[in-house]
Design a protein around this motif. Structure first.
Motif, short mmCIF file in Angstrom:
data_model
loop_
_atom_site.label_atom_id
_atom_site.label_comp_id
_atom_site.label_asym_id
_atom_site.label_seq_id
_atom_site.Cartn_x
_atom_site.Cartn_y
_atom_site.Cartn_z
N GLU A 134 0.83 -1.21 0.00
CA GLU A 134 0.00 0.00 0.00
C GLU A 134 0.86 1.26 0.00
N ASN A 135 1.90 1.26 0.84
CA ASN A 135 2.80 2.40 0.91
C ASN A 135 3.59 2.55 -0.39
N SER A 136 4.00 1.42 -0.97
CA SER A 136 4.72 1.46 -2.24
C SER A 136 3.86 2.11 -3.32
N PHE A 137 2.59 1.75 -3.37
CA PHE A 137 1.69 2.32 -4.37
C PHE A 137 1.52 3.82 -4.16
N ALA A 138 1.37 4.24 -2.91
CA ALA A 138 1.21 5.67 -2.61
C ALA A 138 2.49 6.43 -3.00
N LEU A 139 3.64 5.85 -2.69
CA LEU A 139 4.92 6.48 -3.05
C LEU A 139 5.07 6.56 -4.56
N TYR A 140 4.66 5.50 -5.25
CA TYR A 140 4.72 5.48 -6.71
C TYR A 140 3.86 6.60 -7.30
N GLN A 141 2.65 6.74 -6.79
CA GLN A 141 1.76 7.79 -7.29
C GLN A 141 2.36 9.18 -7.05
N GLU A 142 2.90 9.38 -5.87
CA GLU A 142 3.52 10.68 -5.56
C GLU A 142 4.71 10.94 -6.48
N GLY A 143 5.51 9.92 -6.72
CA GLY A 143 6.65 10.05 -7.61
C GLY A 143 6.23 10.38 -9.03
N MET A 144 5.17 9.75 -9.52
CA MET A 144 4.69 10.03 -10.87
C MET A 144 4.18 11.46 -10.99
N LYS A 145 3.52 11.97 -9.95
CA LYS A 145 3.05 13.36 -9.97
C LYS A 145 4.24 14.32 -9.99
N LEU A 146 5.28 14.00 -9.22
CA LEU A 146 6.49 14.84 -9.23
C LEU A 146 7.17 14.82 -10.59
N LEU A 147 7.24 13.63 -11.21
CA LEU A 147 7.85 13.54 -12.53
C LEU A 147 7.09 14.36 -13.55
N LYS A 148 5.78 14.32 -13.51
CA LYS A 148 4.96 15.11 -14.43
C LYS A 148 5.21 16.60 -14.20
N ALA A 149 5.26 17.02 -12.94
CA ALA A 149 5.52 18.43 -12.64
C ALA A 149 6.90 18.84 -13.13
N CYS A 150 7.89 17.97 -12.97
CA CYS A 150 9.24 18.27 -13.46
C CYS A 150 9.24 18.40 -14.98
N ASN A 151 8.60 17.47 -15.67
CA ASN A 151 8.53 17.53 -17.13
C ASN A 151 7.82 18.79 -17.60
N ASP A 152 6.73 19.15 -16.94
CA ASP A 152 6.00 20.36 -17.30
C ASP A 152 6.87 21.60 -17.11
N SER A 153 7.60 21.63 -16.02
CA SER A 153 8.47 22.77 -15.73
C SER A 153 9.59 22.88 -16.77
N ILE A 154 10.20 21.76 -17.10
CA ILE A 154 11.28 21.76 -18.09
C ILE A 154 10.73 22.15 -19.47
N ASP A 155 9.56 21.64 -19.83
CA ASP A 155 8.94 22.01 -21.11
C ASP A 155 8.68 23.51 -21.18
N LYS A 156 8.22 24.08 -20.09
CA LYS A 156 7.94 25.52 -20.06
C LYS A 156 9.21 26.32 -20.30
N VAL A 157 10.30 25.93 -19.66
CA VAL A 157 11.57 26.63 -19.83
C VAL A 157 12.07 26.47 -21.27
#
Length: 69
Positions: A30-53
């Motif tokens: 359960e914790n692994s799944f929650a961590l995975y979801q959080e990590g995927m959200k962070l990766l998307k935010a990073c990609n969005d930020s890099i794309d904007k720059v």
């Protein structure tokens, strides 16, 4: 939407922490799944930020600005 206070460096540090937690053998499914979801959200935010720059750099380059930093 990216928070205006979003910092790539902080996101990368958080991703490192998430990876460390996921690699621990005692992390529950359960914790692994929650961590995975959080990590995927962070990766998307990073990609969005890099794309904007990247888009801003293209606009600057097309407007005659130099590519020098």
């Amino acid at each position: 939407m990216i928070d205006k206070d979003f910092k790539l460096e902080e996101a990368f540090e958080k991703l490192d922490t998430i990876i460390e937690e996921l690699e621990k053998p005692d992390t529950s499914l359960e914790n692994s799944f929650a961590l995975y979801q959080e990590g995927m959200k962070l990766l998307k935010a990073c990609n969005d930020s890099i794309d904007k720059v990247e888009k801003e750099l293209i606009i600057l380059s097309e407007s005659g600005e130099t590519d020098e930093l």
